[in-house]
Scaffold this motif. Structure first.
Motif: not given
Length: 79
Positions: A5-22
């Protein structure tokens, strides 16, 4: 084993790093990818389409800058 009865799991962040491009437009689009971390899988498509549109617009803006070099004509091999 999860409770049935727990239902679907909550979304989990992927925490993929994003490097600024400028480039502010590109950086904003890349940061928008982080919004998918808080959505269920069904919501990812809207984020990805929005990011794609933003990146496409940034590329189009590069072509529209005054003084931009014209694209090189395609190479044509002649025999």
């Amino acid at each position: 084993m999860p409770h049935p009865d727990a239902g679907p799991a909550a979304p989990a962040p992927l925490d993929v790093p994003r490097t600024p491009t400028g480039d502010p437009g590109v950086d904003a689009a890349l940061e928008r990818l982080g919004d998918a971390d808080h959505l269920a899988t069904e919501g990812h498509v809207a984020v990805y389409e929005d990011v794609h549109r933003g990146l496409r617009d940034a590329l189009t803006a590069l072509d529209a800058r005054p003084g931009s070099p014209a694209p090189a004509p395609p190479y044509r091999h002649r025999s």
